[in-house]
Structures are given as C-alpha cells and as structure tokens.
Design an enzyme around this catalytic site. Sequence first.
Site, short mmCIF file in Angstrom:
data_model
loop_
_atom_site.label_atom_id
_atom_site.label_comp_id
_atom_site.label_asym_id
_atom_site.label_seq_id
_atom_site.Cartn_x
_atom_site.Cartn_y
_atom_site.Cartn_z
N ASP A 46 0.85 -1.13 0.15
CA ASP A 46 -0.09 -0.02 0.08
C ASP A 46 0.93 1.38 0.03
O ASP A 46 1.84 1.48 1.05
CB ASP A 46 -0.92 0.06 1.37
N TYR A 51 3.22 10.02 0.75
CA TYR A 51 4.32 9.47 1.68
C TYR A 51 5.80 9.78 1.32
O TYR A 51 6.70 9.63 2.04
CB TYR A 51 3.98 7.82 1.92
N LYS A 80 -2.42 6.30 -3.83
CA LYS A 80 -3.34 7.41 -3.60
C LYS A 80 -3.33 8.72 -4.29
O LYS A 80 -2.09 9.24 -4.21
CB LYS A 80 -3.58 7.52 -2.25
N HIS A 113 -7.17 10.13 -1.75
CA HIS A 113 -6.72 9.89 -0.34
C HIS A 113 -7.49 10.56 0.63
O HIS A 113 -7.78 9.71 1.72
CB HIS A 113 -5.28 10.28 -0.22
#
Length: 314
Positions: A46, A51, A80, A113
């Site tokens: 994931d 990130y 996302k 997201h």
Amino acid sequence: MSLQPQCVLRDGTSIPAIGLGTWKSEPDLVGKAVYTALQMGYRHIDCASIYGNEEEIGEALERYLSETQTSRDDLWLTSKLWNDCHQPEFVRPALLKTLKELRLDRLDLYLIHWPVSHQHGIKIAKDVSEQIPREQLPISETWQAMEALVKEGLVRQIGVSNFNSKKLNRLMDSSSISPCVNQVERHPYLQQPSLLATCQAHNIVVTAFSPLGSGGMDDLNLLKEPLIQSISSKRNCTPAQVLLAWGIAKKTIVIPKSVNPERLRSNLDAIDIHLDNDDISQIDSLDRHHRFNDGKIWALEGGDYTLSELWDES
Ligand code: A2P
C-alpha cells in the site's frame, strides 16, 4: 504458512488481506522493507504519493521482479491521489508520476486519499485560501477523472479513503463505476460498525490503516492492552498478530506498517492465527471511538472542511 486470505471485490477480483503499509516508512529503510517483505511472501503493498517514498519503493519492486520468477500480476499495488490534484486535469498527471516512480505501467488500485481538496501544489494547506471549497469542486468531478483512468487501462480498480457513509452514498449516486474500497483507520479502539456495515452492504471492501493503532500514541497503546496481551498469551502469538487476525476475521484488509524484518515476518504470519468467537467478541468490547489520525489538520478556522463534516459526527 497457510494460503494467504483474500478479500474479494464486487467484480470477483481478490486482494491479499494482509498488505504492507508504507506510511511513515523512513527513506533508506522503506525500499529494504518492501524488498524483504516481498521475499517473505507479502503480495500487497500500500503506497501513496504523499508518503514521499514511491521512488524507493519502485526500485525495490523492479529489483524483486527482475530477480525472481514472480509475475507483476501476482502483486497487488495500491496508491493514492493527493489532495492537491483533485481538479480533473491534474488526476492523470498525478497517476503518471506515481506510475513512473513505482516503475509500473498500471496500478491495481488508485484511491482518492482524502475528501479534502487543496489548490494545486499545496501539499498541506495552512490557510483556508489554500483549500478548495467542496461546492467549487464536487468530488464527483475528481471521480470522473478517476473513472477515465480505468477506461484507459492505467488502473484496474478505483476507490476512496477516509470517506464517511454519507459521502460514499453521494458518490455512488453520481458515479458510473462505484468505489470498490474505502481505506479508513480501523482497529479495536476505532471499530466504526456503522461505516463497516454501509461498506459491506454495498460491496465496498474496507482496508484498515493503522491496524496496530499506529504502534501506540496518545497514551493509548493497543499492543499493551491487557485483553490483547492475554489473548496473545492464550493463542501463543504476539499482540500485533491478535490485532491483525481480528481485522481479517472482520473481513477487512489490514496494512500494518513495519520496516523491521522480524515484525514484517510475524505480521504476515498472523494469517495462521485463529481467534474464536469469544476472543472476537471480547475484542469488540474495546471500542472507544478513538482516532489516532483525527483529521484536525484539515479543519482550518473559517474553512469549508470541519471535523463534523469530515466524519459525519457531532
Ligand atoms: P516498525 O516499523 O519499527 O516495526 P500501524 O500499522 O498501526 O500504523 O503501526 C505501525 C507502527 O507499529 C510502527 O511504529 C511499527 O514500527 C510498529 N509495528 C509494526 N509491526 C509491529 C509489531 N509486530 N509489533 C510491535 N510494533 C509493530
């Protein structure tokens, strides 16, 4: 290790019920963690553009796929769309950037997201002028651009993250492809039974992020919770395995984050842990509706996004 349990989407596609979470996985550690996890047998990773680690993950994916006989089709890769790319014209470029960084030509799953929109280029809005009010940019417009990615073959499935039941219902009413996944924070302290029921009634699979309670925060630590510890002693497993087995028993996908090889291994081995109905109902009694990721960051003073609107809770 047993055959990995799967969650089945409405079109019959299966997703491995344990995936590797990569939120907060540190640079220089995340690539190694992903590579090690794949070697151990993880088949679901994931990711997310925000990130900031997709390039390193992409290197690890490419290395693993080139060094082994594993087919790309045997992996499940999610990413996302960040809040600053909700305007339809930014959706495809955002996906292409993610694909380039992950070194893939398609994603298995692409999620919106957060149901919060920012001006393009604003990662974290500090002022309401950096957010885009919902009436100016209905989420259905972003969703249509997500649907176009499926039609183009760039992503297999699309879904959302951090959506409440009301937002899901509204989206389903206005979409031609219904979201197949809703990724939300979920663990015994935040069970969200009504959201889970809505999702399950509409064949939307719930992916639980922070299934270990983020490793303990806010003076609350699920891994040290006496009930979880006593079940783990009884079942001869770790507290983390109890939490993951509970999530899987509830037919959710769990995506524990780890960069530590021993914890990666034991988290995956949670698929072999069996909890009985008594264990499960005792764990159910731990619910206290506590969010470790409460979304306060989006609730700017005078802005369109409030916590009650975000979670549909007063
Ligand atoms: P680490 O990466 O050092 O293993 P969550 O997935 O709920 O957000 O939790 C992630 C946090 O829990 C991270 O701090 C991670 O640290 C830690 N963690 C992951 N697996 C385990 C485990 N099996 N036991 C204890 N802590 C864990």
